[in-house]
Scaffold this motif. Sequence first.
Motif, short mmCIF file in Angstrom:
data_model
loop_
_atom_site.label_atom_id
_atom_site.label_comp_id
_atom_site.label_asym_id
_atom_site.label_seq_id
_atom_site.Cartn_x
_atom_site.Cartn_y
_atom_site.Cartn_z
N GLU A 77 19.22 69.82 -18.65
CA GLU A 77 17.94 69.28 -19.13
C GLU A 77 17.02 70.41 -19.58
N GLY A 78 16.89 71.46 -18.76
CA GLY A 78 15.96 72.53 -19.08
C GLY A 78 16.38 73.38 -20.26
N TYR A 126 21.91 69.85 -9.67
CA TYR A 126 21.50 71.13 -10.25
C TYR A 126 22.11 71.34 -11.63
N ASN A 159 5.67 74.63 -9.34
CA ASN A 159 6.54 73.52 -8.95
C ASN A 159 6.82 73.55 -7.45
N ASN A 180 9.75 65.36 -5.84
CA ASN A 180 11.04 65.88 -5.39
C ASN A 180 10.86 67.01 -4.38
N PHE A 193 7.90 65.82 -12.06
CA PHE A 193 9.06 66.16 -11.24
C PHE A 193 8.69 66.71 -9.87
N THR A 198 14.93 71.57 -5.35
CA THR A 198 15.16 71.03 -6.69
C THR A 198 13.94 71.24 -7.59
N SER A 199 12.74 71.19 -7.02
CA SER A 199 11.53 71.41 -7.82
C SER A 199 11.46 72.84 -8.34
N ASP A 218 14.11 73.24 -11.00
CA ASP A 218 13.68 72.60 -12.24
C ASP A 218 12.70 73.50 -13.00
N ARG A 272 5.61 69.18 -15.77
CA ARG A 272 6.68 69.27 -14.76
C ARG A 272 6.13 69.09 -13.35
N LEU A 318 19.93 69.36 -13.99
CA LEU A 318 18.65 70.05 -14.21
C LEU A 318 18.82 71.23 -15.16
N THR A 319 19.94 71.94 -15.02
CA THR A 319 20.21 73.06 -15.92
C THR A 319 20.35 72.59 -17.36
#
Length: 229
Positions: free
Chosen positions: A8-9, A2, A51, A120, A116, A124-125, A128, A112, A5-6
């Motif tokens: 990355e976003g 997580y 997502n 997943n 992703f 998590t999706s 994300d 996305r 992902l944070t």
Amino acid sequence: MYQQLTLEGLWKNNPALVQLLGLCPLLAVTSSVINGLGLGIATTLVLVGSNATVSLIRHYVTSAIRIPVFVMIIAAFVTVIQLLMNAYTYELYLALGIFIPLIVTNCAIIGRAEAFASKNPLGTSAFDGLMMGVGFTLVLVILGGLREVLGNGTLLHGADRLFGPIASDWSVTLFSPENPFLLAILPPGAFLGLGFLIAVKNIIDKKLADKAAANAPKKVVRARVTAES
């Protein structure tokens, strides 16, 4: 997971500053903070919902029809958001206009879902989608703030269109120009503002990379000393 992902976003893979996706609405509606925030919230809700849904059905949709199915899911969530905005934030709905239904064609959302969410699990999706949406919203708000301040000398003008009557006095007037700075208000100002934000991000990334490279030999020496001791 997580934490990655944070990062990355919000920064490393930001949809607007790195992937350069969704630029049409980003450049068109960011004439003010409230416009940018309204579209950002709508896009984030669609990202999270699409997502999560794509993740839930990923084992039941064949690769031959996955893209049309993803688009239908996204369109369904956009329709829900559009109806809600029409009912509860009508003035903002009118201000954003065609760019609300155009969320369906936002490449960041479809990307996305494909890259992703279709690979997943649910948690998590959805997370994300949330982080990608928040990262996109931050760029919308910052760019809208820059253009609003430079163009009109105000900040949070029209906040009541999103937050209701309670926000009627949230507007801040920093200065009162005799003539609005049209370059900031019109689309060319959006291009220049986005270019400035991308340049700032690249400068920060370069400084962080240089700092990491400078610290790398020190870490190697410490590791050797620890191993020898």
